[in-house]
Design a protein around this motif. Sequence first.
Motif, short mmCIF file in Angstrom:
data_model
loop_
_atom_site.label_atom_id
_atom_site.label_comp_id
_atom_site.label_asym_id
_atom_site.label_seq_id
_atom_site.Cartn_x
_atom_site.Cartn_y
_atom_site.Cartn_z
N VAL A 40 7.69 -9.90 2.74
CA VAL A 40 7.46 -9.61 1.33
C VAL A 40 6.85 -8.22 1.20
O VAL A 40 5.74 -7.97 1.66
N ASP A 41 7.62 -7.30 0.65
CA ASP A 41 7.15 -5.94 0.39
C ASP A 41 6.57 -5.96 -1.01
O ASP A 41 7.30 -6.09 -1.99
N PRO B 173 15.52 -3.83 3.30
CA PRO B 173 14.37 -3.11 3.85
C PRO B 173 14.02 -1.88 3.02
O PRO B 173 14.84 -0.99 2.87
N GLY B 174 12.82 -1.84 2.49
CA GLY B 174 12.38 -0.70 1.68
C GLY B 174 12.37 -1.00 0.19
O GLY B 174 11.86 -0.21 -0.59
N SER B 175 12.90 -2.15 -0.20
CA SER B 175 12.86 -2.51 -1.63
C SER B 175 11.90 -3.67 -1.84
O SER B 175 11.90 -4.63 -1.07
N PHE C 90 14.20 -3.12 -7.31
CA PHE C 90 13.34 -1.94 -7.48
C PHE C 90 13.01 -1.33 -6.13
O PHE C 90 12.69 -2.04 -5.18
N TRP C 91 13.06 -0.01 -6.09
CA TRP C 91 12.67 0.75 -4.90
C TRP C 91 11.51 1.64 -5.35
O TRP C 91 11.70 2.51 -6.21
N LEU C 92 10.34 1.42 -4.79
CA LEU C 92 9.17 2.20 -5.17
C LEU C 92 9.06 3.37 -4.22
O LEU C 92 9.01 3.18 -3.00
N LEU C 93 9.02 4.59 -4.78
CA LEU C 93 9.27 5.76 -3.95
C LEU C 93 8.08 6.69 -3.76
O LEU C 93 8.25 7.84 -3.38
N GLY C 94 6.87 6.21 -4.04
CA GLY C 94 5.69 7.05 -3.79
C GLY C 94 5.14 7.67 -5.06
O GLY C 94 5.72 7.58 -6.14
N GLY D 204 0.77 -1.24 0.00
CA GLY D 204 0.00 0.00 0.00
C GLY D 204 0.80 1.28 0.00
O GLY D 204 0.32 2.31 -0.43
N GLU D 205 2.02 1.23 0.53
CA GLU D 205 2.87 2.43 0.55
C GLU D 205 4.31 1.94 0.65
O GLU D 205 4.55 0.80 1.02
N PRO D 206 5.23 2.85 0.37
CA PRO D 206 6.62 2.48 0.60
C PRO D 206 6.81 2.25 2.11
O PRO D 206 6.20 2.94 2.92
N ILE D 207 7.59 1.26 2.47
CA ILE D 207 7.84 1.04 3.90
C ILE D 207 9.20 1.63 4.26
O ILE D 207 10.19 1.38 3.59
N ASN D 208 9.19 2.41 5.33
CA ASN D 208 10.45 3.00 5.79
C ASN D 208 11.26 1.93 6.51
O ASN D 208 10.70 1.07 7.19
N PRO D 209 12.59 1.92 6.34
CA PRO D 209 13.42 0.89 6.95
C PRO D 209 13.20 0.71 8.46
O PRO D 209 13.22 -0.42 8.94
N GLU D 210 12.87 1.77 9.20
CA GLU D 210 12.65 1.62 10.66
C GLU D 210 11.45 0.71 10.92
O GLU D 210 11.50 -0.18 11.77
#
Length: 650
Positions: free
Chosen positions: A403-404, A429-431, A505-509, A380-386
């Motif tokens: 699984v992101d 984390p985040g990808s 891939f990094w999905l950034l919003g 649903g959204e990018p997940i921040n590494p924290e």
Amino acid sequence: MADLVDVLPTEERIHPNGNLIRELNERSLKDPDGFWHGVADELFWYEKNGPAFEATKEPPYGKWFERWKTNLCVNCLDRHMTNGMKNRVAYYWEGEPGDRRPTPYAELSREVTRFAKVLKDLGVRKGARLTIYMPMIPELPIAMLATVRLGAIHSVIFAGFTAKSISERVNDSKSKLVITADGAYRRGKVIPLKPIVDEALKDTESVEKVLVVKRTANPIEMQEGRDLWYEEVAPQGNVYVEPAKVEGMHPSYILYTSGTTGKPKGATHSTGGYMTWLYFTQQAVFDLKDTDVYWCAADIGWVTGHSYIVYSPLLRGTTSIMYEGTPDYPAADRWWQIIERYGCTILYTSPTAIRMHMKLGEQHAQKHDLSSLRLLGTVGEPINPEAWKWYYKHIGKERTPIVDTWWQTETGGILITPAPGIALVPLKPGSATYPLPGVDADVYMDDGTVARPGEKGYIVIKKPWPGEFMTLWNDKERFDSVYFSRFKGVYYPGDYAMKDEDGYFWLLGRADDVLKVAGHRIGTIELEDALIAHPAVAESAVIGKPDAIKMQVPVAFVILRPGQKPSPQLRQEILNHVRTTIGPIAVPDALYFVEKLPKTRSGKIMRRVVGAVVAEKPVGDVTTLDDETSVEEAKRAYQELKAQIAAGKS
Ligand code: WTA
């Protein structure tokens, strides 16, 4: 990428599993017909004529299973009556007040047929549109499955939306029937739903009948001749309702989603391709075993629920958990209690929910035995590494992969994700890692050239895939222009993205004027329209402000009509107006009265300047400005807006 932790570190630059995933992806893209024919063969079809895939000249540039015939409901239910799964639990449903209802596949199948009989008796036929506005109770998936059994097309509206959203969607789809419930439970309170439908139907002409399921027993009015209680018209005992044999390209449903105009877009999904995509992705992503108890903790009113609570788990014969209420009611450990009670093995949720639990604290999860969990997911959204690391440590206990999953209402199902059901790649984390087979993803720069590793650009999908939406209901022109004209011949999802040196891939919003508020998609223009509809408002601008939990929250700027005076009461009244026109999820976090908004010479609001003020970033960070605006002008506008806000606060 140096600061990012490789959770499953590897010696080599690209892990062998990464190569395997990429090879499979290439193979599927070379022969889409053969590859998807093979997957579809595992499902039930009445007829298989012609190819699984055919390229076309027009967007979306392909057709799936055009001359094949099937039925989605039969694949979700009837198929399991003879393959040994009929006694398996389909849903462990739990209501917010604590009521529980486990439903085995055989019972679900009976309930769906009963519902289908009622719909059929009311005249519902293949191609008819039905609007469904319901809480998270078993009758919601039952109503959806009954609809597709008849070859009719559902339009489910999230129960947090209000009357105006309903009438708009009913009018666009020309639904003749609305299915709703008397009310819903939310944080211990009853939220009436039927009265909202009554209000909506004052502005519609197509609706002939309203079918009402009893959930909360709050008093409601029933309109003679139009409204029916489901239980009063439902047949007793066993009934059989013949499923409709529908073509692969027959629409299964419309799901309205926000875009960059005030009018929601009716994403229209197919039957054959959609079904095949879900059947495939559910296994590839969640690596399902017979013993799994899977929980997608979304709401069925959004696409995540359509695809990964209703259709894909049922296609696979999965046992799912379905929960009606809020995560922290009556106490902050409600989710963890549910996981322990049912021995949940897979949890799939949003980064917002994770951040909310993070804020509530890990002590609530620690009170419960979560050792059954073996896989976690986000969407649903990018997940921040924290948040990723908190989820990994405190919920997965550093044992379970995450699984992101990146996808959209329009894509029907997951497109970019780790795929442990095929081969797990090292996680970052985040990808969202690599595209699934069938997905030809890339990152383009503004001018359509391919981005270099590490460069931020726009994600594009260069070839059709089976789960892709077919069109926008009633609006083929908008379908072509929004999704297929930004870069010629490829699907443009409207997200920023970056590919790193490992091809991850990094999905950034979002790259457009669509906000993601707590994972929900909300168009800023839709909000601006709602604000302007208030009689005191002359002009408005809405912008997203970064938020620690919800990712973004809307912030509104309002210019009042002459003679209107700013006041706290008026502010509240305008916010309430948004609440009643769109819904509580859209209410701006802050509303500023201003006398002037920064505009370019041609009259467009300088959104980046407003955004910089809202995010409390220096205007120097505003890198790409409109051609017609100089940096000096932007700085002046920035200072002016800031001064207006400061004056309003005092
Ligand atoms: C965002 C939800 C980053 C993205 C399934 C997309 C994500 C929009 C991810 C679609 C993810 C979804 N990482 N961003 N894993 N998943 N998004 O239609 O901006 O409600 O365009 O579908 O959510 O939202 P929608």
